[in-house]
Design a protein around this motif. Structure first.
Motif, short mmCIF file in Angstrom:
data_model
loop_
_atom_site.label_atom_id
_atom_site.label_comp_id
_atom_site.label_asym_id
_atom_site.label_seq_id
_atom_site.Cartn_x
_atom_site.Cartn_y
_atom_site.Cartn_z
N GLY A 1 -1.57 -15.10 4.26
CA GLY A 1 -2.54 -14.49 3.37
C GLY A 1 -3.00 -13.13 3.87
N PHE A 2 -3.20 -13.03 5.18
CA PHE A 2 -3.59 -11.75 5.78
C PHE A 2 -2.50 -10.70 5.58
CE2 PHE A 2 -3.39 -9.17 9.79
CZ PHE A 2 -4.43 -8.30 9.46
N LEU A 3 -1.26 -11.10 5.82
CA LEU A 3 -0.14 -10.16 5.64
C LEU A 3 -0.07 -9.66 4.20
CD1 LEU A 3 2.44 -8.73 6.55
CD2 LEU A 3 3.69 -10.87 6.15
N GLN A 4 -0.21 -10.58 3.25
CA GLN A 4 -0.15 -10.18 1.84
C GLN A 4 -1.31 -9.26 1.48
OE1 GLN A 4 2.46 -10.70 -0.15
NE2 GLN A 4 3.36 -11.66 1.68
N PHE A 5 -2.47 -9.52 2.05
CA PHE A 5 -3.65 -8.69 1.78
C PHE A 5 -3.42 -7.26 2.28
CE2 PHE A 5 -8.09 -7.36 3.03
CZ PHE A 5 -8.52 -7.12 1.73
N VAL A 6 -2.85 -7.15 3.48
CA VAL A 6 -2.56 -5.82 4.04
C VAL A 6 -1.54 -5.10 3.17
CG1 VAL A 6 -1.65 -4.56 6.02
CG2 VAL A 6 -3.13 -6.53 6.39
N GLN B 1 -12.74 -4.25 5.10
CA GLN B 1 -12.28 -5.58 4.68
C GLN B 1 -11.03 -5.99 5.45
OE1 GLN B 1 -11.79 -5.29 0.43
NE2 GLN B 1 -13.98 -5.15 0.03
N LEU B 2 -10.15 -5.02 5.69
CA LEU B 2 -8.94 -5.31 6.46
C LEU B 2 -9.30 -5.68 7.90
CD1 LEU B 2 -6.69 -2.43 5.11
CD2 LEU B 2 -6.23 -4.88 4.86
N TRP B 3 -10.25 -4.98 8.45
CA TRP B 3 -10.73 -5.27 9.80
C TRP B 3 -11.29 -6.70 9.86
CZ3 TRP B 3 -15.65 -2.42 12.04
CH2 TRP B 3 -15.88 -2.86 13.35
N SER B 4 -12.10 -7.05 8.87
CA SER B 4 -12.68 -8.38 8.81
C SER B 4 -11.60 -9.45 8.65
CB SER B 4 -13.67 -8.47 7.65
OG SER B 4 -14.20 -9.76 7.52
N ALA B 5 -10.61 -9.17 7.81
CA ALA B 5 -9.51 -10.13 7.60
C ALA B 5 -8.72 -10.34 8.88
CB ALA B 5 -8.60 -9.63 6.48
N ALA B 6 -8.52 -9.27 9.64
CA ALA B 6 -7.81 -9.38 10.92
C ALA B 6 -8.60 -10.24 11.91
CB ALA B 6 -7.56 -7.99 11.50
N GLN B 7 -9.92 -10.09 11.88
CA GLN B 7 -10.77 -10.91 12.75
C GLN B 7 -10.64 -12.39 12.43
OE1 GLN B 7 -14.61 -8.85 12.05
NE2 GLN B 7 -14.77 -8.65 14.26
N GLN B 8 -10.57 -12.70 11.15
CA GLN B 8 -10.53 -14.10 10.72
C GLN B 8 -9.28 -14.82 11.22
OE1 GLN B 8 -11.16 -14.34 6.47
NE2 GLN B 8 -13.01 -13.10 6.57
N VAL B 9 -8.18 -14.10 11.36
CA VAL B 9 -6.95 -14.73 11.84
C VAL B 9 -6.65 -14.37 13.29
CG1 VAL B 9 -5.93 -14.92 9.54
CG2 VAL B 9 -5.52 -12.85 10.90
#
Length: 312
Positions: free
Chosen positions: A197-202, A239-247
């Motif tokens: 999901g993170f990859l797709q978001f990026v 948001q990308l920074w936050s998403a990276a933190q989550q994973v």
């Protein structure tokens, strides 16, 4: 007391017994469902005692109203409960299956004795839906072996294996002798879903980021001319920074944090940025994208390796 009166009295006793039996069986099956999930030792023991008390009550009440088949089926179940009672003992899936089948005998005896249908499907489902488990010590040994092979080959870089080892060691520390393989596979699946999901978001955000960097580089857009547009991009990077933190994608976190700081400075017009600087940032963005893709792929490989040591 006449025969008819005795018959009526017996019917009343059976009616009360049926109601009690249904309540006890409900408690037994709820406790058994939880027991099969590998709870902590104290909870395990309490659940086993609940099952044992319910079966003993069932057998004792059956004896009082002369339902001998139910009495025998109930008290014959006690050794099967004792086989799964000790959380420190080696308990196999077959032990639970045997207990479920024995509970099925109680259901059948109750139906024959009372004329009331006691659903045996729950005991069948109980046996069929048993979670796959493995001795925690065996799993830990297998994971350590996998880790040693990883170090020798240098094939993995994410160290997910160490993360799983730490979790299994915590189980052992808490006295949990059986590890639920189904739960572990679900954990690996959740990790996979999060990373994909993170990859797709990026990937979704990449075009707008490169577009904005291109506009800034080519002077199409001065930072102070369209602050709302640049602000939206800054929030996007946040948001990308936050998403990276989550994973826990450490390298991606570092990059997006730096990009966020850079674009914030640009937006506030605190420095004059040369076109070459934007080119360098754009280049790093594409490099970071490749790093993220490699990070996700390495995660897939490690999870597959971990899955290979788990029983089916």
């Amino acid at each position: 007391m006449s025969v008819e009166t005795e018959d009526e009295f017996q019917k009343d006793l059976i009616a009360v017994f049926v109601q009690e039996a249904q309540e006890w069986l409900q408690q037994i099956h709820v406790a058994l469902d939880e027991l099969q999930q590998g709870p902590p030792p104290d909870r395990h023991l309490k659940l086993a005692q609940t099952i044992k008390a319910g079966v003993a009550n069932l057998g004792g009440s059956a004896a009082m109203i002369s339902l001998s088949d139910v009495e025998r089926a109930s008290f014959s179940t006690l050794p099967f409960i004792e086989a799964v009672q000790d959380p420190a003992a080696k308990i196999s899936a077959n032990d639970f299956i045997a207990l479920c089948k024995q509970l099925g005998h109680i259901h059948a005896a109750l139906t024959r004795a009372t004329g009331v249908t006691f659903d045996a499907e729950s005991t069948t489902a109980c046996a069929e839906s048993l979670p796959v488990t493995i001795l925690t010590s065996n799993l830990l040994a297998a994971l350590h072996g996998l880790q040693e092979r990883q170090v020798k080959s240098g094939s993995f870089h994410r160290n997910l294996i160490q993360t799983v080892i730490a979790q299994v060691e915590e189980l052992m520390k808490n006295g949990i002798g059986q590890c639920n393989v189904t739960s572990l596979r679900e954990l690996l699946d959740r990790l996979a879903a999060g990373e994909e999901g993170f990859l797709q978001f990026v990937l979704q955000q990449l075009p707008s980021l490169t577009d904005e960097l291109g506009r800034l580089k080519n002077g199409v857009e001065a930072p102070g001319r369209s602050p709302e547009r640049l602000q939206a991009v800054v929030e996007q990077v946040s948001q990308l920074w936050s998403a990276a933190q989550q994973v826990n994608a450490t390298q991606a976190m570092t990059f997006f944090m730096g990009l966020h700081s850079f674009l914030t400075v640009v937006m506030q017009q605190r420095v004059v940025v040369a076109a070459k600087k934007y080119e360098a940032v754009e280049s790093r963005l594409f490099e970071s994208m490749k790093t993220i893709q490699g990070w996700v792929e390495t995660g897939r490989v490690e999870r597959t390796a971990i899955g290979s040591v788990l029983p089916n």
